[in-house]
Enzyme design. Structure first.
Site, PDB file in Angstrom:
ATOM      1  N   CYS A  86     -57.231  32.905  -4.184  1.00  0.00           N
ATOM      2  CA  CYS A  86     -58.413  33.478  -4.822  1.00  0.00           C
ATOM      3  C   CYS A  86     -59.655  33.221  -3.959  1.00  0.00           C
ATOM      4  O   CYS A  86     -59.716  33.671  -2.824  1.00  0.00           O
ATOM      5  CB  CYS A  86     -58.547  32.974  -6.259  1.00  0.00           C
ATOM      6  SG  CYS A  86     -59.704  33.960  -7.257  1.00  0.00           S
ATOM      7  N   HIS A 195     -53.445  35.151  -8.204  1.00  0.00           N
ATOM      8  CA  HIS A 195     -53.092  33.784  -8.598  1.00  0.00           C
ATOM      9  C   HIS A 195     -51.572  33.661  -8.706  1.00  0.00           C
ATOM     10  O   HIS A 195     -50.999  34.016  -9.739  1.00  0.00           O
ATOM     11  CB  HIS A 195     -53.731  33.437  -9.946  1.00  0.00           C
ATOM     12  CG  HIS A 195     -55.203  33.248  -9.880  1.00  0.00           C
ATOM     13  ND1 HIS A 195     -55.777  32.022  -9.621  1.00  0.00           N
ATOM     14  CD2 HIS A 195     -56.222  34.129 -10.021  1.00  0.00           C
ATOM     15  CE1 HIS A 195     -57.089  32.150  -9.610  1.00  0.00           C
ATOM     16  NE2 HIS A 195     -57.389  33.424  -9.847  1.00  0.00           N
ATOM     17  N   GLU A 197     -49.877  31.063  -9.233  1.00  0.00           N
ATOM     18  CA  GLU A 197     -49.551  30.097 -10.289  1.00  0.00           C
ATOM     19  C   GLU A 197     -49.583  30.727 -11.675  1.00  0.00           C
ATOM     20  O   GLU A 197     -49.094  30.132 -12.642  1.00  0.00           O
ATOM     21  CB  GLU A 197     -50.505  28.899 -10.217  1.00  0.00           C
ATOM     22  CG  GLU A 197     -51.900  29.121 -10.764  1.00  0.00           C
ATOM     23  CD  GLU A 197     -52.856  29.842  -9.828  1.00  0.00           C
ATOM     24  OE1 GLU A 197     -54.049  29.920 -10.173  1.00  0.00           O
ATOM     25  OE2 GLU A 197     -52.418  30.330  -8.751  1.00  0.00           O
TER      26      GLU A 197
END
Length: 215
Positions: A86, A195, A197
């Site tokens: 990011c 992202h 994750e």
């Protein structure tokens, strides 16, 4: 005592959802220890480094310098497997239009805001900024896409994107009103706007690929 060769340092400069990143990494770490750290010495000793970030670019740059981490980040980007996420991707470039601030300059290029005049669908429906949600990524060849189908969807939250001076850096492209670079890579560095994750199976696969990557 954990050996340096078994550690993944997640850089903590106060501007990222570090718990989500560290938990996702731990899930795929394969015995390596994930350390969230603001200590330049720990970053220097780690085998590989993850550089997350969220929030406004001027705040991120200020906090990075306030914690004395700029030198450690630049050193890691030279010689360790390095993953930017990011704003951590955006900070690797020279300049951001967000706040008109200089960034780290690892890569030539700028960080641009989505252009208001292009934020619409062919139907005329307006697209909201920030770009938030799942979107398809068109891949260009790179080891970190292993096991991930081209066109897989990843989770985005951003109003700005990188515009590399060297198109050879581009390893992923997305479209939201305009096509934009959403992943870059060179040598030991891979960085993404989305992202991983928060991107379910494919995001975990990308993190696993990073943990195992030998650039």
């Amino acid at each position: 005592m954990t050996l340096a060769g078994q550690t993944i340092a997640v850089i903590d400069y106060g501007m990222g959802n570090l718990r989500s990143v560290s938990k996702a990494l731990e899930h795929v770490a394969g015995g390596k220890q994930v350390i969230v750290t603001a200590d330049p010495a720990v970053v220097a000793a780690a085998e590989r480094v993850v550089f997350p970030g969220q929030g406004a670019m001027p705040d991120c740059m200020r906090e990075l310098d306030a914690r004395g981490l700029r030198t450690a980040v630049l050193a890691a980007a030279k010689d360790k497997p390095f993953l930017g996420i990011c704003v951590g991707e955006q900070m690797l470039f020279e300049h951001s239009d967000e706040g008109n601030v200089p960034a780290l300059g690892v890569f030539a290029g700028n960080v641009k805001r989505f252009p208001d005049e292009k934020m619409h669908l062919p139907t005329g429906e307006r697209l909201k900024v920030p770009h938030m949600g799942w979107n398809e990524v068109r891949q260009k060849p790179h080891a970190l896409w292993s096991g991930i189908a081209d066109g897989s969807r990843f989770y985005f939250v951003h109003s700005y994107f990188v515009e590399p001076a060297d198109l050879a850096l581009v390893t992923g492209i997305c479209e939201y009103g305009v096509p934009f670079t959403c992943a870059v890579g060179r040598d030991n560095i891979f960085a993404v706007q989305f992202h991983p994750e928060k991107s379910a199976r494919d995001g975990l696969q990308l993190l696993k690929n990073f943990v195992e990557w030998q650039p």
